[in-house]
Every structure is written in C-alpha cells, then in structure tokens.
Design a protein around this motif. Structure first.
Motif, mmCIF file in Angstrom:
data_model
loop_
_atom_site.group_PDB
_atom_site.id
_atom_site.type_symbol
_atom_site.label_atom_id
_atom_site.label_comp_id
_atom_site.label_asym_id
_atom_site.label_seq_id
_atom_site.Cartn_x
_atom_site.Cartn_y
_atom_site.Cartn_z
ATOM 1 N N SER A 106 37.055 38.974 48.429
ATOM 2 C CA SER A 106 36.897 39.998 47.402
ATOM 3 C C SER A 106 37.571 39.514 46.117
ATOM 4 C CB SER A 106 37.534 41.313 47.856
ATOM 5 O OG SER A 106 38.922 41.155 48.098
ATOM 6 N N PRO A 133 37.384 39.861 41.332
ATOM 7 C CA PRO A 133 36.863 40.554 40.151
ATOM 8 C C PRO A 133 35.561 39.954 39.643
ATOM 9 C CG PRO A 133 38.675 39.114 39.528
ATOM 10 C CD PRO A 133 38.592 39.068 41.027
ATOM 11 N N SER A 134 34.740 40.790 39.025
ATOM 12 C CA SER A 134 33.480 40.319 38.437
ATOM 13 C C SER A 134 33.651 39.887 36.989
ATOM 14 C CB SER A 134 32.416 41.421 38.511
ATOM 15 O OG SER A 134 32.871 42.597 37.857
ATOM 16 N N TYR A 185 31.798 36.845 43.441
ATOM 17 C CA TYR A 185 32.456 37.070 44.726
ATOM 18 C C TYR A 185 31.587 37.973 45.601
ATOM 19 C CZ TYR A 185 36.818 35.098 42.921
ATOM 20 O OH TYR A 185 37.769 34.258 42.403
ATOM 21 N N GLY A 213 33.831 43.218 45.568
ATOM 22 C CA GLY A 213 34.654 43.513 44.408
ATOM 23 C C GLY A 213 36.132 43.492 44.738
#
Length: 548
Positions: A157, A159-160, A176, A179
C-alpha cells in the motif's frame, strides 16, 4: 515432481526471497523442493507465545515468541552467556550487528515492520557521483519493473501522489496496488515538526493491506502488533506463501539444516546435504540450487562447503564471500514531551524522512533516514511508572502520562561496503557440530562523521520542535535488522560473488539472491530491493532451465 530427495530447483530458505522464486518456478511447471532449517508453526502459536511472555521480554525482544530449536539456533539466544551466543560478534561496533532474524519457516518476515522503500537512482551510483562505496552493475531503469512486480507480489500500500512517493516524483511503471494507510495523530505531529526543519516526512509504502483484502489476506485493523507478529496476517509474511507453493506441487521440508553444498567435476552444484533433528544426514540433488537463507546464513553455508575444487568455500574464488557485511547503523532517542503525542494508532511504522539520505555530502559522510516509532507506549509507560514506586491513583496517572507524552525517534545511517566487515567461521560450534558465524563489524568514519555532524544535531532539533523536556540518546550504534552484503554483485568475477542475476560467477547452476547481493546499503529498509532481486533472479532461473 519434487520429492524429499530431488527436484528441478532446490531452494534453501523459506523467507520472502526463496518463496517468490519458488512461486515463479512452480508456475512455470518446474519442480521445487524448499529446505528450512527451523520449524513450521501456526500463527496462533506465535500470538499465544507473545501473550504469555513476561513483561521483561515483551519490550523490544521481538525474537522471544520464536523459541529456537536446538538444531536451528538464532538470535533469541542474545540473553545467553557469551559462549552460548549463536552469532559471534567482534570489532569496534559489534553491538550494531546483533541481528534479529529467526530460523522459522517464513523467515524474518514473521516480525518485520513491512516497510517497502525503493532505492533512488543516486543510491545505485555512489562511486560515480560521490567517489565512495560501489556502483551497482545496472541502473535504476533496470530494477524499476522488478520493484513494481515485487509490490504486486507481496501487496504494498502506498500514496498515489507522486510528490509523496519515493523517489519523489520518480518514474513508476504502475501505481501501488493499494492506497496508503492513514497517519495516526502522533505521525501528524511529527510531520508538522519535521517540516519546520525542512525535513519531509513521507507516508511509507507498506506490505500491509490498507482497507481492503489482498491476496487472501485481510485488511489491517490497527493492532499495532506488527512486530513481533501480525495476529491476522494483514501484513505480508512468507509463511502465508508456503501453502500456495504446496498447492501448486512444491515440496517443503522443515527442520532440515543444510550444512554442505556438493560440487561435481565440472564445478557445478550437484547436491546439498542437511541434518534432521536426529542428527542424521540426507542428500538432495537438483538441476539448479538457490541459497536464500539470508545475508548471514548464506555466506556461512558457502564457507562451510570447502572442497578440493573450492578451497576457500563454494562461490568464493574471489575471496569475497562473507565480506562487505552491511546493515544501517541505528541510533535512537527516547523523549519525554510537554504535551501528549499519542503514538500507537495504526501500524508500528508508517512514515519516514528520506530527503536526508540524498545530497553531495555523501562524499564525506553518510546520509540517513529519520522516523518516529509509532508503537503504543503503554507497556513502557507502565514499566517506568512502576519503577518509581507509585501505587493507586498516582500510579494510574503516571502510566497515562508516560504512555501519551513519550516517544522514540530513530535514525538509520547508510554504511559503505568494507572488505574488513567480514563473516568468518567461528571455532565455536552449535548443537549439530556446525561452526557458528563470526562477524567483525566497524561502522567506519563515514557513519561516525554523519552522527557527529549531521544526524544527532538533527535529532535534537526534531526533539525540541516536538516539545521534548528530556532527550536520551542510545550510547552506541544498534542493529536495524537489514542484513546486506556477504555475496555482493558485479560484473568482474575477481572482485564480487554473483552476477547481475544473482548467479554465482563460479558455478552456473547456483543462485545467491537477496540482500547479500546488494553492492550498497543506502539508509532505507532493504526488503523491497531484496524481493526485486529475487524476481530478477527468478526470471533468469526459469529461462535457464526451460530454454537452456
């Protein structure tokens, strides 16, 4: 079909590196036999072991729920006398290599934090850019696709937002798979304090399911028990992969302590030999062999395997096996604060400061990663309050205050590879009569200068920004449990151990993948890089056996 005595691929070790290679091999239709020195155990048993520990062992002794078997000693014996210790340590900074791995099926991922940082392009070019250390034999563009595959293989997991990723705004071939896990209140405070000093606290990519199930594992529910064990398996550990390997035809033998690698007349690997718990020896043959124990056990096994063709040990014509042992030398600071910080919400680690790892200063001193540990402070608060002799309401109030108003800051330094940081075979022997590993370790002036000029002053400034009223620095460098080196990678056989696919230069059918192959340590957690190298090796292994 694999059996107890032979397979296409024999994998020694059942940690994340061995499991990823085994999974890819069985998917390609190859037979796989995995050998594990320690026992195979159910998750509930580890959880119960932890619950039943006395308070003195619950605090920062993550190996205690994993009692070693006589035939597979590990670092649980750190409380033993010097003669009984399994890992023999010496040198100026011996304490900094007291590693915390366990010899259980599933390996050290049972009690890792799950953090999955990538290297930066600069991390792989230390010699070219800064005149120190070693360069990797390939660039970041080669390892990036394997990083992505590793993130999807173990379920990471993150961050975008590219500005919250590391490398910041770097080129990623995929987002990823999940999230990010939200910050707790303590990490929000820490992020704000760091920003005032120009230090950027980033959400850590984690092999932990964020709000959804993934690969048969449930979502993280914030137990804050990531080490010594995730009780629900929301965090990846290699033990969850073993049943999947077996379901596809792979064979796993636990309590099988490999002690010798056998070569043939052409210096190819012909077999490995292991002891069972009754001290009986067994021989296992295969077409190709993968030694994926870890950065200590792998070079130890290679050195044990001397023969007339390999007088210095298997894969050691360069005399580099066991050299360049690395970890990230760690310092910690215990704080008391004016106001509550409230750590303990969410995983034990969820963020890190990494912009402090990069810069031209790396020509003079180490870069370093900073973080605040997010584990719940109540056990420490209770222990400290009891030592004050308090009772009743006064004891209750002090436990609450110390649980809320204390914190630990950690800094992990980049170390340079050094041939003198070396694993050799001790004259001390274990229960099976196998030589114990002996390691000489010196963090070097590169790290010491960093601590003096760079990291400790920053730790003090961070503590002051958080409102610390007390600051207690660890008196010596500590281990980070990121075992690297010992079988380093490169293109010149005379100066390294393995090639760019983690294949031994000396033996065409022997692979030594994982952290041991890393030519540099950087200052961030090594596991994702280990898994990326495992997948790169897996491609080469399958291609070699399927296509010749």
């Amino acid at each position: 079909m694999a059996n107890d005595h032979s397979a296409d691929i024999v994998v020694v070790g059942t940690g994340v590196v061995g499991c990823l290679i085994a999974q890819q091999a069985v998917d390609a239709g190859l037979s796989v036999l995995m050998l594990e020195a320690g026992p195979r155990v159910d998750r509930w048993r580890i959880v119960e072991n932890f619950r039943n520990l006395p308070p003195s062992l619950r605090l920062f002794h993550w190996n205690a729920p994993y009692p070693p078997k006589p035939w597979a000693p590990h670092l649980e014996t750190r409380t033993a006398s010097e003669q009984e210790q399994y890992l023999q340590l010496e040198g100026p900074n011996a304490r900094a290599y007291l590693q915390g791995y366990v010899r259980y099926a599933g390996g050290a991922t049972w009690h890792w934090a799950g953090i999955c940082w990538r290297l930066t392009p600069e991390d792989m070019r230390l010699r070219s850019l800064y005149g120190v250390g070693r360069d990797w034999p390939f660039g970041h563009e080669i390892i990036e696709p394997y990083y992505t595959r590793a993130e999807y293989a173990i379920g990471v997991s993150g961050p975008s937002d590219p500005m919250l990723q590391w490398p910041t705004n770097g080129k990623r071939s995929k987002p990823y798979p999940m999230g990010p896990i939200p910050f707790g209140p303590g990490e929000h405070r820490f992020t704000e304090a760091a920003a005032k000093l120009g230090m950027i606290n980033l959400p850590a990519p984690q092999a932990r399911n964020s709000g959804v199930s993934y690969d048969g594992r449930p979502a993280c529910c914030g137990n804050n028990n990531c080490f010594p064990v995730c009780p629900i398996a929301a965090k990846y550990d290699a033990a969850t992969a073993l049943p999947k390997i077996e379901a596809k035809g792979g064979k796993i033998l636990a309590n099988a302590v490999v002690y010798r690698i056998e070569t043939d007349e052409k210096n190819s690997i012909q077999a490995v030999h292991f002891f069972d718990p009754d001290k009986r020896s067994h021989r296992v043959t295969g077409r190709l062999f993968v030694i994926a124990c870890n950065g200590i056990e792998t070079p130890k096994l290679l050195l044990l395997s001397k023969d007339e063709r390999n007088p210095n040990g298997v894969a050691n014509s360069s005399d580099q096996v066991g050299r360049n042992m690395m970890d990230q030398p760690k310092l910690t600071a215990e704080l008391e604060l004016q106001e509550p910080l409230w750590t303990g919400v969410g995983p034990v680690q969820s963020s890190s400061i990494l912009n402090t790892t990069q810069g031209d200063f790396r020509g003079r001193h180490a870069g370093a990663m900073f973080r605040m540990e997010n584990f719940a402070r109540s056990p420490l608060g209770a222990a400290a309050a009891l030592k004050k002799g308090l009772v009743g309401k006064a004891l209750d109030a002090e436990i609450r205050r110390l649980s809320a108003c204390t914190a630990r800051l950690t800094v992990e330094h980049e170390i340079l590879p050094s041939a003198n940081n070396r694993l050799t075979l001790s004259s001390q022997k274990d229960w099976l009569g196998i030589n114990k590993p002996n390691i000489h370790y010196d963090v070097g002036d590169y790290v010491r200068r960093s601590a003096e000029e760079y990291t400790v002053p920053r730790l003090r400034r961070l503590a002051a920004e958080l409102g610390a009223t007390k600051f207690q620095l660890s008196p010596e460098f500590l281990n980070s449990d990121h075992i690297m080196g010992g079988c380093i990678m490169g293109t010149e056989p005379a100066t390294v151990v393995v090639d760019t696919d983690c294949r031994a230069h000396d033996h065409p059918n022997l692979f030594l993948p994982g952290g041991g192959a890393m030519p540099s340590a950087t200052a961030s957690n090594s596991t994702l890089t280990m898994t990326a190298l495992a997948l790169k090796a897996a491609d080469a292994i399958v291609n070699q056996l399927k296509h010749g």
